[in-house]
Design a protein around this motif. Sequence first.
Motif, PDB file in Angstrom:
ATOM      1  N   MET A  30      31.117  23.668   9.451  1.00 52.48           N
ATOM      2  CA  MET A  30      31.307  24.265  10.808  1.00 52.48           C
ATOM      3  C   MET A  30      31.162  25.954  10.574  1.00 52.48           C
ATOM      4  SD  MET A  30      34.529  23.464  13.132  1.00 52.48           S
ATOM      5  CE  MET A  30      35.451  24.562  12.747  1.00 52.48           C
ATOM      6  N   SER A  31      30.579  26.777  11.278  1.00 54.32           N
ATOM      7  CA  SER A  31      30.235  27.939  11.250  1.00 54.32           C
ATOM      8  C   SER A  31      31.113  29.034  11.634  1.00 54.32           C
ATOM      9  CB  SER A  31      28.683  28.126  11.999  1.00 54.32           C
ATOM     10  OG  SER A  31      28.891  27.989  13.470  1.00 54.32           O
ATOM     11  N   LYS A  32      32.339  28.442  11.471  1.00 56.12           N
ATOM     12  CA  LYS A  32      33.400  29.566  11.995  1.00 56.12           C
ATOM     13  C   LYS A  32      33.430  30.988  11.106  1.00 56.12           C
ATOM     14  CE  LYS A  32      38.251  29.437  12.697  1.00 56.12           C
ATOM     15  NZ  LYS A  32      38.233  31.047  13.080  1.00 56.12           N
ATOM     16  N   PHE A  39      42.157  33.250  16.905  1.00 54.77           N
ATOM     17  CA  PHE A  39      41.844  32.111  17.422  1.00 54.77           C
ATOM     18  C   PHE A  39      41.923  32.182  18.881  1.00 54.77           C
ATOM     19  CE2 PHE A  39      42.916  27.728  18.997  1.00 54.77           C
ATOM     20  CZ  PHE A  39      41.242  27.334  18.659  1.00 54.77           C
ATOM     21  N   GLY A  48      37.954  24.224  18.413  1.00 48.45           N
ATOM     22  CA  GLY A  48      37.486  24.549  17.442  1.00 48.45           C
ATOM     23  C   GLY A  48      38.297  25.334  16.313  1.00 48.45           C
ATOM     24  N   SER A  63      31.000  20.426  16.769  1.00 49.01           N
ATOM     25  CA  SER A  63      31.356  20.679  15.359  1.00 49.01           C
ATOM     26  C   SER A  63      30.601  21.731  14.783  1.00 49.01           C
ATOM     27  CB  SER A  63      31.769  19.353  14.508  1.00 49.01           C
ATOM     28  OG  SER A  63      30.346  18.725  14.274  1.00 49.01           O
ATOM     29  N   GLU A  64      29.288  22.147  15.152  1.00 48.62           N
ATOM     30  CA  GLU A  64      28.508  22.921  14.518  1.00 48.62           C
ATOM     31  C   GLU A  64      29.044  24.192  14.982  1.00 48.62           C
ATOM     32  OE1 GLU A  64      26.355  22.580  11.834  1.00 48.62           O
ATOM     33  OE2 GLU A  64      27.168  20.475  11.830  1.00 48.62           O
ATOM     34  N   LEU A  65      29.644  24.407  16.026  1.00 48.08           N
ATOM     35  CA  LEU A  65      29.757  25.797  16.752  1.00 48.08           C
ATOM     36  C   LEU A  65      31.213  26.329  16.313  1.00 48.08           C
ATOM     37  CD1 LEU A  65      28.443  24.820  20.421  1.00 48.08           C
ATOM     38  CD2 LEU A  65      27.314  25.849  18.506  1.00 48.08           C
TER      39      LEU A  65
END
Lengths: 482, 250
Positions: A1-3, A433, B49, B68-70
């Motif tokens: 995941m690109s968090k 968040f 997320g 899930s990629e975001l």
Amino acid sequence: MSKYTEDDLEQELKTKEYKYGFYTEIESETFAKGLSEEVVIAISKKKNEPDWMTDWRLEAYRVWKTMKEPEWANVHYEKPKFQEIAYYSAPKAKPKLNSLDEVDPELLDTFKRLGISLDEQKKLANVAVDIVIDSVSVATTFKKSLGEKGIIFMPISEAIQEHPELVRKYLGTVIPTTDNFYAALNSAVFSDGSFCYIPKGVRCPMELSTYFRINEGGTGQFERTLVVADKGSYVSYLEGCTAPSRDENQLHAAVVELIAMDDAEIKYSTVQNWYPGNKEGKGGVYNFVTKRALCETNAKVSWTQVETGSAITWKYPSCILKGNNSVGEFYSIAVTNNHQQADTGTKMIHLGKNTRSTIISKGISAGKSQNSYRGLVQISPRAENARNFSQCDSLLMGNDCGAHTFPYIEVKNKTAQIEHEATTSKIGEEQLFYCNQRGIDTEKAIALIVNGFSKEVLNNLPMEFAVEAQKLLEISLEGSVG
Amino acid sequence: MLKIENLQASIDNKLILKGLNLEVKAGEVHAIMGPNGAGKSTLANIIAGKDDYEISSGTIELNGEDLSELAPEERAHNGVFLSFQYPVEIPGVSVTNFIKTAINQTRKAKGLEDMPAKEMLKMIREKSELLEIDRKFLSRSLNEGFSGGEKKRNEIFQMAMLEPKLAILDETDSGLDIDALRIVANGVNKLKSKDNAVIVITHYQRLLEYIVPDFVHVLYDGKIVKTGDASLALELEAKGYDWIKEELVQ
């Protein structure tokens, strides 16, 4: 995941380079390094000063020689080698300039990169700007329209020539040469700075502004500012600083004296963004400043500062509330990141009756930095009905930084009312968040949270300065947040 | 719109969701009910997320795109909105300033200019009237010193301003008195359209009297174990969750 996590932020902060880290190649004339009576005399001569001024400097130098550097502050650093510093540096070839066209284009370019557009300043903000680059003023604007009101606003070196009686009367009266190690040093070797005098009953029609900037490598800068507001007058004074990247530590030991006579009001605002050093804590400016105001009857002095730069900050803008009913205020935001250390606060000395003071201090620490508030509230036996309110809030980012509060309260009169509040908080994952969930990325979220945290202080800055300060907070936390 | 298949997720190595399936289509209202600890808030947080969870298997798609990629803000830009069970305080940042930032950041992500101030003010006025929000409320620091009801109303106000495609209301009814509940529900109903969807997470049937769901799901021990229409909520209210447990055992 690109968090984007706080760790990423921290990483980015660490790798963030100082945005203003560039160096202007302007030919400078620099004295040989070291300090002695001869050097002090030479500085005075260079500036064509009268004998009383030379003597004043020499006296300060002699006192300085007997003094020791203060060691009580919560900062750790290698002490400057005072004999390794050149005590005078001035851009060469500087005939009197009448317009910006005459200013060295490279210098103008420096301002542009700093985002300081004189034209814009002049047109949009109606600000008279007296720029100090490496200790010598290069451009003074709006002098004429100020002159019509009898307001004097000029480099202090010129004021010594043109208004010696005023300078001699007030210089060193709030901060004596013997006050402390750095003030004594400054008194001996100050090269230039600003002088401002507002005549009786005059309301200064514009914000007075000075931009300071250290330029020559290895030179200390010793600015001297003296603002005198005569009875019933008002002035708002802005001071802003940025400095280019340097490897050696640069010493900056300024002295600012404010005198607010009966019924006068001075608002003094500072945005300080000296080079903070790189992410390993190498380089950066040592900022050891003495600022103090004297308030006579019914006078009011308000200090507002936004401190984002310097490797070490040691600074306590203070008010001596001498006159009855006088008011002192201190609003401060201090941001530290990486290895920066700040020990800053204020002293409110209540001497007169019914004197009031307010202290609002906001410390923001990130990286491995240490941020200390140190403040003294002193109520003398004669100060009937004195009141003080102090609020010190600290905001922490990450787990490696520190926030400290050192409040000193000395009350010698039973009628005094003193309040002190302090909070410490951390920018939490939950807050980030929440912002993220509303579409606000982490960097922007931090800026938002920090601006909210600093709001009470930002609100006290003049409009045009508040915008700049907000930008600065964002820049210093861009990398800073992570 | 939202398609979740066989989702397994854990926090601190503890498995919370154990193969959850859920499909929500545009125009629908889904209610998710279930006992404490069943994984209701976890599901909401995972869709939004939140980083604390480890997804070990399964997929979450929003309009065919793998969520899930975001990053959370990217999901928000794509129209996911979560009304928090416990909204956080941000001192010194006004409700107006916060929502303005949120809207403009979302617009920026879509390559749009900031919303003109006039348009923004008009929208704020309309939406605050819809939720019977006092103008003074808008200049207060976000959630600082807000009552439980004010916090929840503020969440729905933000939802109204952001006009999400998928809104998840996580226990929005908790802490609301009956008047506030009606106002909030009324707001949600007015914002409903053919093109968006709402997931209501709740313990109680109370809110569902006002926001009538098309589907009611029972989340139990990390899975959706039963799905029905609005009448299922009434049944749960009357009988509790124990009968579902018993059903499962059999």
